[in-house]
Design a protein around this motif. Structure first.
Motif, short mmCIF file in Angstrom:
data_model
loop_
_atom_site.label_atom_id
_atom_site.label_comp_id
_atom_site.label_asym_id
_atom_site.label_seq_id
_atom_site.Cartn_x
_atom_site.Cartn_y
_atom_site.Cartn_z
N ARG A 47 0.83 -1.22 0.00
CA ARG A 47 0.00 0.00 0.00
C ARG A 47 0.86 1.26 0.00
O ARG A 47 0.59 2.21 -0.73
N GLN A 48 1.90 1.26 0.83
CA GLN A 48 2.77 2.44 0.91
C GLN A 48 3.51 2.67 -0.39
O GLN A 48 3.58 3.79 -0.89
N LEU A 49 4.06 1.61 -0.98
CA LEU A 49 4.79 1.76 -2.24
C LEU A 49 3.86 2.19 -3.37
O LEU A 49 4.24 3.03 -4.20
N ASP A 50 2.65 1.63 -3.39
CA ASP A 50 1.67 2.05 -4.41
C ASP A 50 1.33 3.53 -4.25
O ASP A 50 1.24 4.26 -5.24
N ALA A 51 1.15 3.98 -3.02
CA ALA A 51 0.83 5.38 -2.77
C ALA A 51 1.99 6.29 -3.18
O ALA A 51 1.78 7.38 -3.71
N ASP A 52 3.21 5.86 -2.96
CA ASP A 52 4.38 6.65 -3.33
C ASP A 52 4.53 6.75 -4.84
O ASP A 52 5.10 7.72 -5.33
N GLN A 53 4.04 5.76 -5.58
CA GLN A 53 4.12 5.78 -7.04
C GLN A 53 2.99 6.60 -7.67
O GLN A 53 3.09 7.01 -8.83
N ASP A 54 1.93 6.83 -6.92
CA ASP A 54 0.76 7.57 -7.43
C ASP A 54 1.15 9.04 -7.63
O ASP A 54 1.49 9.72 -6.67
N PRO A 55 1.11 9.53 -8.88
CA PRO A 55 1.52 10.91 -9.15
C PRO A 55 0.65 11.96 -8.46
O PRO A 55 1.07 13.08 -8.24
N SER A 56 -0.59 11.61 -8.09
CA SER A 56 -1.46 12.57 -7.42
C SER A 56 -1.21 12.60 -5.92
O SER A 56 -1.81 13.39 -5.21
N HIS A 57 -0.34 11.71 -5.43
CA HIS A 57 -0.07 11.63 -3.98
C HIS A 57 1.04 12.55 -3.57
O HIS A 57 1.93 12.92 -4.18
#
Length: 57
Positions: A47-57
């Motif tokens: 979840r954390q890695l996915d959130a870090d890859q999200d450009p809107s995050h």
């Protein structure tokens, strides 16, 4: 200040897994974890890695 992670290892043990964490400062920590606990850790890391890859995050 948090310690910087140097290495970690997960080894199967009877009834679970041994988790070993070593820091650059020489702190060495071991604990036993169940499959379910490691699964929760893996999900949280994903979840954390996915959130870090999200450009809107």
């Amino acid at each position: 200040m948090p310690n910087i992670l140097k290495s970690f290892a997960i080894d199967p043990r009877e009834g679970g897994y041994r988790v070993r964490i070593e820091t650059e400062g020489g702190v060495d920590f071991e604990c036993l974890a169940s499959f379910g606990q490691l699964d929760l850790i893996a999900e949280d890391i994903d979840r954390q890695l996915d959130a870090d890859q999200d450009p809107s995050h």
